[in-house]
Design a protein around this motif. Structure first.
Motif, PDB file in Angstrom:
ATOM      1  N   HIS A  76      -0.115  -4.577   5.936  1.00 57.88           N
ATOM      2  CA  HIS A  76      -0.242  -4.406   7.386  1.00 57.88           C
ATOM      3  C   HIS A  76      -0.395  -2.936   7.775  1.00 57.88           C
ATOM      4  CE1 HIS A  76       1.725  -8.418   7.169  1.00 57.88           C
ATOM      5  NE2 HIS A  76       0.810  -8.650   8.093  1.00 57.88           N
ATOM      6  N   ARG A  92       9.821  -1.276  -4.459  1.00 52.07           N
ATOM      7  CA  ARG A  92       8.860  -1.078  -5.553  1.00 52.07           C
ATOM      8  C   ARG A  92       8.489   0.397  -5.747  1.00 52.07           C
ATOM      9  NH1 ARG A  92       4.444  -5.809  -5.429  1.00 52.07           N
ATOM     10  NH2 ARG A  92       3.954  -4.796  -7.418  1.00 52.07           N
ATOM     11  N   TYR A 144      14.682  -2.874   3.325  1.00 56.37           N
ATOM     12  CA  TYR A 144      15.178  -4.183   3.772  1.00 56.37           C
ATOM     13  C   TYR A 144      15.777  -4.869   2.550  1.00 56.37           C
ATOM     14  CZ  TYR A 144      13.048  -3.907   8.392  1.00 56.37           C
ATOM     15  OH  TYR A 144      12.739  -3.547   9.679  1.00 56.37           O
ATOM     16  N   TRP A 166       3.076  -2.838  13.179  1.00 54.51           N
ATOM     17  CA  TRP A 166       1.690  -2.602  12.758  1.00 54.51           C
ATOM     18  C   TRP A 166       0.668  -2.995  13.829  1.00 54.51           C
ATOM     19  CZ3 TRP A 166      -2.171  -6.292  11.899  1.00 54.51           C
ATOM     20  CH2 TRP A 166      -1.753  -7.625  11.951  1.00 54.51           C
TER      21      TRP A 166
HETATM   22  N1  LIG Z   1       4.745  -4.473   8.949  1.00 56.35           N
HETATM   23  C1  LIG Z   1       5.113  -3.548   9.825  1.00 56.35           C
HETATM   24  O1  LIG Z   1       4.915  -3.684  11.051  1.00 56.35           O
HETATM   25  C2  LIG Z   1       5.744  -2.266   9.308  1.00 56.35           C
HETATM   26  C3  LIG Z   1       5.908  -1.240  10.232  1.00 56.35           C
HETATM   27  C4  LIG Z   1       6.391  -0.011   9.795  1.00 56.35           C
HETATM   28  C5  LIG Z   1       6.744   0.165   8.458  1.00 56.35           C
HETATM   29  N2  LIG Z   1       6.636  -0.860   7.593  1.00 56.35           N
HETATM   30  C6  LIG Z   1       7.052  -0.589   6.187  1.00 56.35           C
HETATM   31  O2  LIG Z   1       5.910  -0.076   5.506  1.00 56.35           O
HETATM   32  C7  LIG Z   1       5.852  -0.601   4.175  1.00 56.35           C
HETATM   33  C8  LIG Z   1       4.604  -1.465   4.044  1.00 56.35           C
HETATM   34  O3  LIG Z   1       4.727  -2.531   4.966  1.00 56.35           O
HETATM   35  P1  LIG Z   1       3.594  -3.626   5.190  1.00 56.35           P
HETATM   36  O4  LIG Z   1       4.061  -4.506   6.278  1.00 56.35           O
HETATM   37  O5  LIG Z   1       2.273  -2.956   5.262  1.00 56.35           O
HETATM   38  O6  LIG Z   1       3.703  -4.415   3.789  1.00 56.35           O
HETATM   39  P2  LIG Z   1       2.810  -5.605   3.252  1.00 56.35           P
HETATM   40  O7  LIG Z   1       1.894  -6.102   4.323  1.00 56.35           O
HETATM   41  O8  LIG Z   1       3.728  -6.552   2.569  1.00 56.35           O
HETATM   42  O9  LIG Z   1       1.896  -4.880   2.133  1.00 56.35           O
HETATM   43  C9  LIG Z   1       2.470  -4.242   1.043  1.00 56.35           C
HETATM   44  C10 LIG Z   1       1.351  -3.598   0.258  1.00 56.35           C
HETATM   45  O10 LIG Z   1       1.945  -2.804  -0.764  1.00 56.35           O
HETATM   46  C11 LIG Z   1       1.201  -3.005  -1.957  1.00 56.35           C
HETATM   47  N3  LIG Z   1       2.028  -2.655  -3.101  1.00 56.35           N
HETATM   48  C12 LIG Z   1       3.210  -3.166  -3.494  1.00 56.35           C
HETATM   49  N4  LIG Z   1       3.643  -2.533  -4.604  1.00 56.35           N
HETATM   50  C13 LIG Z   1       2.702  -1.619  -4.916  1.00 56.35           C
HETATM   51  C14 LIG Z   1       2.562  -0.670  -5.952  1.00 56.35           C
HETATM   52  N5  LIG Z   1       3.512  -0.532  -6.876  1.00 56.35           N
HETATM   53  N6  LIG Z   1       1.457   0.104  -5.976  1.00 56.35           N
HETATM   54  C15 LIG Z   1       0.490  -0.028  -5.029  1.00 56.35           C
HETATM   55  N7  LIG Z   1       0.569  -0.902  -4.007  1.00 56.35           N
HETATM   56  C16 LIG Z   1       1.667  -1.690  -3.962  1.00 56.35           C
HETATM   57  C17 LIG Z   1       0.838  -4.464  -1.907  1.00 56.35           C
HETATM   58  O11 LIG Z   1      -0.201  -4.706  -2.791  1.00 56.35           O
HETATM   59  P3  LIG Z   1      -0.259  -6.071  -3.656  1.00 56.35           P
HETATM   60  O12 LIG Z   1      -0.469  -7.159  -2.672  1.00 56.35           O
HETATM   61  O13 LIG Z   1      -1.400  -5.840  -4.597  1.00 56.35           O
HETATM   62  O14 LIG Z   1       1.075  -6.163  -4.375  1.00 56.35           O
HETATM   63  C18 LIG Z   1       0.413  -4.584  -0.441  1.00 56.35           C
HETATM   64  O15 LIG Z   1      -0.919  -4.158  -0.284  1.00 56.35           O
HETATM   65  C19 LIG Z   1       7.147  -1.393   3.984  1.00 56.35           C
HETATM   66  O16 LIG Z   1       8.110  -0.559   3.382  1.00 56.35           O
HETATM   67  C20 LIG Z   1       7.534  -1.778   5.413  1.00 56.35           C
HETATM   68  O17 LIG Z   1       8.945  -1.991   5.534  1.00 56.35           O
HETATM   69  C21 LIG Z   1       6.120  -2.075   7.972  1.00 56.35           C
END
Ligand SMILES: NC(=O)c1ccc[n+]([C@@H]2O[C@H](COP(=O)([O-])OP(=O)(O)OC[C@H]3O[C@@H](n4cnc5c(N)ncnc54)[C@H](OP(=O)(O)O)[C@@H]3O)[C@@H](O)[C@H]2O)c1
Length: 209
Positions: free
Chosen positions: A10, A71, A92, A131
């Motif tokens: 996201h 991770r 989390y 996001w």
């Molecule tokens: N969602 C929100 O609104 C939001 C807002 C602010 C901050 N955050 C934080 O920002 C971070 C990302 O959130 P998100 O919502 O974008 O997560 P998400 O939608 O679950 O996406 C996570 C991404 O990380 C990748 N990933 C995981 N392990 C990896 C690694 N070792 N090397 C490279 N890529 C890796 C995954 O790829 P694969 O699918 O290939 O594993 C996926 O593309 C989290 O820590 C979250 O708490 C989220």
């Protein structure tokens, strides 16, 4: 500016969209083969290239880390010295597993990621904005609806670079302080976390703790 993004979920994909929209040169990676990002690349009209995390590090003057906190040990540790690293990650426990250092508040997720990355100039940013707001709520400077984004970091030059990027995509950066104490003010559980605030509102709330 060359920006390498690690994490294509996201937040990572939304930042790729925002940064490429204003003309930055962006590459993005996930934990799998770059080919798995073909759909995203097409959605962004080929303005962004899919690479491996190591290639994203090598490419970026700015490197964004946007993966589940649990991770972080999988992140590349080489090649980040002297680069500006943006950490969007949150802890989390139900998703990431328990981390006793964070449960006891002995340190913060951003400091642990910075240490893993060999002491890169890490700035915590974009961790506290949902996001969809990051995707949809860019506004011109001075617009009363323009949202603020808290940032923290211990390197002033790196923080200035990140603040500039935030302004350029249509938000107001607000400095919460150094990486540890500042980051605590906008991590999950903090008053401002995920709140939709203007710069004045965010600054006032940060002053209260
Ligand atoms: N969602 C929100 O609104 C939001 C807002 C602010 C901050 N955050 C934080 O920002 C971070 C990302 O959130 P998100 O919502 O974008 O997560 P998400 O939608 O679950 O996406 C996570 C991404 O990380 C990748 N990933 C995981 N392990 C990896 C690694 N070792 N090397 C490279 N890529 C890796 C995954 O790829 P694969 O699918 O290939 O594993 C996926 O593309 C989290 O820590 C979250 O708490 C989220």
């Amino acid at each position: 500016m060359r920006i390498g993004i690690i994490g294509a979920g996201h937040i990572g994909a939304t930042l790729a969209r925002q940064f490429s929209r204003i003309g930055h040169d962006v590459v993005i990676s996930n934990s799998r083969d770059p080919e798995t990002l073909r759909g995203l690349v097409e959605e962004l009209d080929g303005k962004v290239r899919a690479v491996t995390p190591a290639e994203a590090v090598a490419f970026g003057e700015v490197v964004v880390v946007s993966i589940p906190y649990g991770r972080y040990r999988e992140l590349p540790t080489e090649g980040l010295q002297g680069k500006v690293v943006i950490d969007t990650c949150n802890y989390y426990p139900e998703r990431d597993g328990r981390d006793p250092d964070l449960d006891s508040d002995a340190t913060t997720s951003s400091e642990k990621i910075r240490d893993h990355l060999g002491g890169a100039d890490l700035v915590k940013a974009f961790n506290s904005i949902y996001w969809e707001n990051l995707r949809d709520r860019s506004r011109p400077k001075g617009d009363p609806e323009r949202l603020a984004i808290p940032i923290s970091g211990s390197d002033e030059e790196a923080k200035a670079v990140v603040a500039g990027l935030i302004r350029d995509i249509g938000f107001d950066p607000v400095d919460a302080g150094y990486l540890g104490p500042g980051g605590r003010k906008h991590q999950p559980g903090a008053k401002v976390y995920a709140a939709e605030l203007t710069a004045d509102e965010l600054s006032a709330l940060l002053r209260t703790g």
